[in-house]
Structure formats: structure tokens, C-alpha cells
Design an enzyme around this catalytic site. Sequence first.
Site, PDB file in Angstrom:
ATOM      1  N   GLN A  79      13.777  23.838  32.321  1.00 33.80           N
ATOM      2  CA  GLN A  79      13.210  22.901  33.287  1.00 33.80           C
ATOM      3  C   GLN A  79      11.763  23.304  33.562  1.00 33.80           C
ATOM      4  OE1 GLN A  79      15.691  20.251  34.567  1.00 33.80           O
ATOM      5  NE2 GLN A  79      16.137  21.077  32.545  1.00 33.80           N
ATOM      6  N   ALA A  96      18.508  16.043  42.627  1.00 39.50           N
ATOM      7  CA  ALA A  96      18.490  16.525  41.242  1.00 39.50           C
ATOM      8  C   ALA A  96      17.095  16.419  40.634  1.00 39.50           C
ATOM      9  CB  ALA A  96      19.506  15.752  40.418  1.00 39.50           C
ATOM     10  N   HIS A  97      16.984  16.884  39.389  1.00 41.99           N
ATOM     11  CA  HIS A  97      15.662  16.967  38.760  1.00 41.99           C
ATOM     12  C   HIS A  97      15.047  15.582  38.525  1.00 41.99           C
ATOM     13  CE1 HIS A  97      17.716  17.252  34.487  1.00 41.99           C
ATOM     14  NE2 HIS A  97      18.083  16.186  35.164  1.00 41.99           N
ATOM     15  N   ASN A  98      13.719  15.546  38.712  1.00 46.69           N
ATOM     16  CA  ASN A  98      12.898  14.353  38.465  1.00 46.69           C
ATOM     17  C   ASN A  98      13.143  13.206  39.437  1.00 46.69           C
ATOM     18  OD1 ASN A  98      13.515  15.483  35.354  1.00 46.69           O
ATOM     19  ND2 ASN A  98      11.373  15.152  35.887  1.00 46.69           N
TER      20      ASN A  98
END
Length: 346
Positions: free
Chosen positions: A201, A242-244
Site C-alpha cells: 500500500q 478502507a483504502h482509497n
Amino acid sequence: MEVQLGDIVAALGGDLIGSAALPLLGLASLQSAEAHHLGFVTGAKHRAAMRASRAGALIVPPDLAEEAATQAALIVTPNPYLYYARLSQWWLAKVRAGRGSGGIHATACVHPTAQLAANVSIGPFAVIEADAVLEAGAQLGPHTVVGRAAHIGAQARIAGQVWIGEGCELGARCIVHAGTVIGADGFGFAPEQGAWAKIEQLGRVRIGDDVEIGANCTIDRGALDDTVIEDGVKLDNLIHIAHNVHIGAHTAMAGCAAVAGSTRIGKHCTIGGDAKIIGHLTLVDSVHISACSVVTRSITKPGTYTGIFPLDDNAAWEKNAASLRQLYKLRERVRALEKNNPKSDV
């Protein structure tokens, strides 16, 4: 701390009825207030509690001023709840001003290349890694970690046992409560012959000004692009971002909500407690998701949406929910019709 009622009105406005010299020692609910406390009444639904209260002063709306003036000194304002919110900030700021800066505790570990502005406060056993930046007045609680090249804005307040990952940014006046993790790896893996290959990540978390994040939240760093939380967002406890994910300014999310990766939430949205939003969706500005709902599609029109079965606008959902309660009776009627008319099209 003791203040006079007139000091509050001078700082925050409102119409004073009664003695400006009335001494007050704190804020309290209508039920627990005593003569040295200030309470607030939001409207007529709290009239009975107001009459029973022993508060020495009350914040009231104009339509209750005449009645309330017979029992207490008053601050009259069109929006007592908002006035109370501003007052709580003002009161706590005065309390904290009396404590002074805690400085840098002897057990804190601060890397020589970290940049610390004036009046920062760093608690016991906190860790500030290389090239991290703390702007003026930032406060870190005990056992908090600020990762390499992370940036903490002016007057930010970070509670104990918070972990802020490498390169992440928090804006001015942010508040982060205990146990929260900002900048952990997002959930990214590629299948490989029955196993999983980790996707590193490489993004960050960027958080704007005046954001408040509750206890034990997790906000993942982006896979490539950054995870972004804009100015004024409010997150309750136990929330997972969560990511993004990108959350627009002044959106508020209640406890245990979760947002899957790469979802974009607009400005001025509200997400109810335990609501879930699946990944790669878009919610426009001013969308309101009811508690425990599951959002499975993008929402392109502002409004209130409810449901754990297929999402719909709130008015349609209420009609469908009412019909659903009758579904078993309807099923039995259809079965009876089919039994009595086996060749019918029913």
C-alpha cells in the site's frame, strides 16, 4: 473554575435576563443541575424538566423566556443546542488554558530530525519518528506514535495509544481519540496458485482541518492514491475506512459504520450507526444513510436512504417495509386460492 454569567454572554452573545454577576461552576443537565450550574432547554418538549430543574441559569429559546425567567437567570438564543455546543468549547478552552503546556515528557522518544513547533505537548512514552512535523500547539497523548514524515497540524489533539503511519497528514485542530490507527495497510492481495500475494500500500492518509475521529477507528492508507478525509468530517467510535476512500467535507458517520475500498462519499452526508457501504461506489453530496443499512449501489440523488434489503429512497422503503409485514398472510391466501382453483393462473 468559576465564571460569571455575564462573561459567557460577552463571549458568545445572546440576551441576558438576570444578574450578570451570577457565579457559575459548571454546565449540567436539567436533572442534575444545582444553583451554581448552567443548563439548556432546546424547546417546549423539555418544559417539564425545565420546571423541575434547580439550575441557577438556563439557556432557552425566545418562546420559553417569559416562563423560565420566573425560576432562573437566562441566556435567550434562537438555537440553545448550538449555543451549548459553543459554550462547551469555550468552557473547556478556559480550563485547559489554566493547565499550561505539558511540554515534552522525559520518556518521550523524539528523533533528531523531527520538527517540533512552539508549545507542543508530548506525553509519556510517545514516539516521534524521523522527519515528522508537529505544528504549533499540537498535543500527543502517552504511547502515541507519529510515523516517519507524518505531519500533525496546529492545535491538533491526539489522545493516548494512537498510531499515525508514515507520511500521513492531519490538519489543524483535529481531534483523534484513544486507540485509533491512521495509515495501516489497506486490504490488498492478489491470488496466486491458491495463496495470496500482498499488494504493498503505497499511498497515504490525508486528513483536513477540524476533523474529529473517535476511539478505536481504523483508517487505511491508499494503495496508490491517498485515502482522503476532507475538512470538518466527524467520525464516531469503531469506524473502519478502507483504502482509497474519499469522504467529503462535513460528513458525519456514527459508530461501527464501515466503508469499503475506493468508495467516494460526498459533502454534508450522514451515515448511521452500523451502516455498511460496499466498495467502488459514489454517494453524492447530502445523502443520509439510516442506521444498519447496507449500501450496494451508487447514489446519485440527495436524500435519505434506508434498508438492509435492496436500498431505496426512504419513502418507498417505508411502504415496502409495511407490505413485507403482510407477506406471510398474503402467501397463505395465495396457497388457499391455488388449492381451491388448481387450474387457475393465480
